[in-house]
Design a protein around this motif. Structure first.
Motif, PDB file in Angstrom:
ATOM      1  N   ALA A  26       0.885  -1.166   0.000  1.00 24.38           N
ATOM      2  CA  ALA A  26       0.000   0.000   0.000  1.00 24.38           C
ATOM      3  C   ALA A  26       0.917   1.209   0.000  1.00 24.38           C
ATOM      4  O   ALA A  26       1.769   1.343   0.883  1.00 24.38           O
ATOM      5  CB  ALA A  26      -0.890   0.004   1.236  1.00 24.38           C
ATOM      6  N   ARG A 152      -4.272  -6.572  -3.330  1.00 21.52           N
ATOM      7  CA  ARG A 152      -4.737  -6.278  -1.972  1.00 21.52           C
ATOM      8  C   ARG A 152      -4.732  -7.532  -1.101  1.00 21.52           C
ATOM      9  O   ARG A 152      -4.341  -7.499   0.081  1.00 21.52           O
ATOM     10  CB  ARG A 152      -6.140  -5.686  -2.023  1.00 21.52           C
ATOM     11  N   PHE A 178      -3.983  -0.407   3.230  1.00 24.37           N
ATOM     12  CA  PHE A 178      -4.552   0.673   2.433  1.00 24.37           C
ATOM     13  C   PHE A 178      -3.736   1.948   2.574  1.00 24.37           C
ATOM     14  O   PHE A 178      -3.169   2.228   3.635  1.00 24.37           O
ATOM     15  CB  PHE A 178      -6.000   0.945   2.857  1.00 24.37           C
ATOM     16  N   ASN A 181      -4.937   7.448   0.037  1.00 22.73           N
ATOM     17  CA  ASN A 181      -5.799   7.776  -1.098  1.00 22.73           C
ATOM     18  C   ASN A 181      -6.932   6.782  -1.305  1.00 22.73           C
ATOM     19  O   ASN A 181      -7.808   7.007  -2.142  1.00 22.73           O
ATOM     20  CB  ASN A 181      -4.966   7.858  -2.379  1.00 22.73           C
ATOM     21  N   ASP A 182      -6.918   5.674  -0.586  1.00 26.73           N
ATOM     22  CA  ASP A 182      -7.962   4.665  -0.747  1.00 26.73           C
ATOM     23  C   ASP A 182      -9.221   5.096   0.005  1.00 26.73           C
ATOM     24  O   ASP A 182      -9.188   5.305   1.224  1.00 26.73           O
ATOM     25  CB  ASP A 182      -7.483   3.306  -0.219  1.00 26.73           C
ATOM     26  N   ASP A 183     -10.313   5.246  -0.716  1.00 34.11           N
ATOM     27  CA  ASP A 183     -11.571   5.697  -0.131  1.00 34.11           C
ATOM     28  C   ASP A 183     -12.371   4.498   0.377  1.00 34.11           C
ATOM     29  O   ASP A 183     -13.381   4.099  -0.207  1.00 34.11           O
ATOM     30  CB  ASP A 183     -12.380   6.488  -1.170  1.00 34.11           C
TER      31      ASP A 183
END
Length: 224
Positions: A26, A152, A178, A181-183
């Motif tokens: 990540a 992932r 994560f 920037n991972d929503d």
């Protein structure tokens, strides 16, 4: 595992970020030293990859501030400076390794794996738990066959494997799997745990939920 990448060449940074994500990291990516220093003060990373010649703070200043705060995470410098004196300066500043540009992605990957092994006190690349094996080349084998994983899933299983038989909380997994920037929310970890359980089904290796503690990767009668 979560990695900080600080590189002011945006094209190179974009290419490296994509490659590192495919390798199971990540990645939080910034383009100047002040932003890198800010993240290193407030976020948790397994390793940092820093360009030396950045605006704001250069890489030497970033690692100097990092070590002054007592932070020990591994740092790898990327730089166009390739003479011996520059390498010595970088290492003396507190970096753990130094990779001159241009470089091959395979070498960067190998150096990062070596840094992570040393930081975790491991001397061997291969890790095994029952019929599950991880060789630090970025591959998991199950019953000696490659285990098909998304980036992932690979990142999540790496964290569990490194902490095998010891519980890891949902928040700890989220922080390592994560990027900023991972929503997504921490609850998304449950979906990936479900997918891993399906892929490990019948092997004797399982991801167990320990109420109040998190998840643990175990095999047979082993308990964390």
């Amino acid at each position: 595992m979560r990695l900080l990448l600080a590189e002011d060449n945006r094209e190179l940074a974009h290419w490296l970020e994509k490659a590192l994500v495919q390798g199971g990291f990540a990645v939080d990516c910034v383009n100047d030293g002040r932003a890198a220093d800010h993240l290193l003060q407030g976020e948790s990373y397994a390793v940092a990859v820093l360009d030396i010649g950045m605006p704001g703070f250069d890489g030497l200043e970033v690692v100097h501030r990092l070590r002054k705060r007592g932070q020990t995470l591994p740092v790898l410098f990327l730089t166009a400076r390739s003479n011996v004196a520059d390498r010595v300066t970088g290492l003396n500043a507190g970096a753990d390794d130094y990779l001159p540009k241009p470089f091959e992605l395979e070498e960067l990957d190998a150096r990062l794996r070596a840094l992570l092994r040393r930081s975790e006190g491991r001397t061997q690349e291969r890790q095994r738990l029952g019929e599950l094996e991880y060789d630090d080349e970025g591959f998991f084998l199950l019953r000696d066959e490659p285990l098909s994983l998304t980036p992932r899933e690979l990142s999540l299983l790496k964290v569990l494997m490194h902490r095998r038989t010891r519980p890891v909380s949902r928040q700890q997994l989220f922080d390592q799997v994560f990027s900023l920037n991972d929503d997504v929310s921490p609850e998304s970890i449950d979906l990936y745990i479900h997918r891993l359980r399906k892929k490990l089904s019948g092997s004797g290796v399982r991801v167990t939920t320990l109420r109040g503690l998190g998840y643990v990767l175990e095999c047979g009668d082993e308990v964390g």
